[in-house]
Design an enzyme around this catalytic site. Structure first.
Site, PDB file in Angstrom:
ATOM      1  N   ASP A 154     -16.868 -49.043  33.203  1.00 18.72           N
ATOM      2  CA  ASP A 154     -16.907 -49.121  34.750  1.00 18.72           C
ATOM      3  C   ASP A 154     -15.849 -48.162  35.183  1.00 18.72           C
ATOM      4  O   ASP A 154     -14.766 -48.230  34.645  1.00 18.72           O
ATOM      5  CB  ASP A 154     -17.014 -50.331  35.335  1.00 18.72           C
ATOM      6  CG  ASP A 154     -18.466 -51.315  35.067  1.00 18.72           C
ATOM      7  OD1 ASP A 154     -19.574 -50.770  34.889  1.00 18.72           O
ATOM      8  OD2 ASP A 154     -18.152 -52.350  34.958  1.00 18.72           O
ATOM      9  N   ASP A 199     -25.364 -48.242  37.218  1.00 11.32           N
ATOM     10  CA  ASP A 199     -25.350 -49.484  38.047  1.00 11.32           C
ATOM     11  C   ASP A 199     -26.115 -49.077  39.374  1.00 11.32           C
ATOM     12  O   ASP A 199     -26.993 -49.600  40.034  1.00 11.32           O
ATOM     13  CB  ASP A 199     -24.307 -50.185  38.406  1.00 11.32           C
ATOM     14  CG  ASP A 199     -23.202 -50.744  37.041  1.00 11.32           C
ATOM     15  OD1 ASP A 199     -24.147 -50.989  36.196  1.00 11.32           O
ATOM     16  OD2 ASP A 199     -22.269 -51.043  37.101  1.00 11.32           O
TER      17      ASP A 199
END
Length: 192
Positions: free
Chosen positions: A128, A144
């Site tokens: 991330d 995402d």
């Protein structure tokens, strides 16, 4: 259109993996989400930053450490979407194909990271790297974003379709009522 959807999903997976590779090779893994490498601002307003963390769960680190469950769940959802696309391929519109491609591409992008977690003990989680600075929100990645935008788009399409179908049913009922009323008037006129 079905083939184009799968090609788009594949391109999204490729882009996701290239972005994760770039982040992983160019930015050290942060021990804290507070650490930022680069910030995009508009004037003095910070919009988002680039960081590098690993998440071994889902959004908000829910189900942390449950890699096998998350892989199984994602696999089931993706298989269901693909089956749906094959079964309904003649009635799915372009926007629905697009939203489903986004969900598939994002889902597979994060699945690749989870598979790597199972294979390589040094790969500690999904990569991330995007941190929103104007709100307290978990750090996320391109995959995402694909899943969220696709999911919201799919919901909007279904709500719009439901509203359209509901309006059509109301118009059909109204037309039926007018037709019954005219038929009734005609039969009363014939009786006189």
């Amino acid at each position: 259109m079905l083939a184009l959807s799968f090609i788009l999903a594949g391109l999204l997976v490729l882009l996701d993996q290239l972005l994760k590779l770039y982040i992983s090779t160019n930015f050290e893994l942060c021990t804290s989400v507070i650490h930022r490498y680069w910030t995009f601002s508009i004037g003095s307003f910070d919009v988002f930053s680039i960081t590098h963390i690993r998440n071994d769960g889902a959004g908000w680190s829910i189900l942390g450490g449950q890699t096998v469950f998350l892989l199984a769940f994602t696999s089931i959802v993706l298989i269901a979407i693909v089956i749906y696309m094959f079964v309904k391929r003649k009635s799915i519109g372009t926007l629905e194909y697009l939203t489903l491609s986004l969900i598939i591409g994002g889902g597979i992008g994060n699945m690749i990271d989870r598979v790597r977690m199972l294979i390589d003990s040094e790969f500690t989680g999904v990569v991330d790297y995007i941190a929103l600075d104007f709100i307290d929100f978990p750090v996320f990645n391109f995959a995402d974003m694909c899943v969220v935008v696709g999911g919201i788009g799919l919901c909007l399409i279904y709500f719009w379709q439901e509203a359209k179908d509901s309006k059509a049913k109301k118009l059909a009922k109204a037309a039926e009522a007018v037709e019954e009323s005219e038929t009734e008037e005609e039969s009363q006129g014939e009786d006189k």
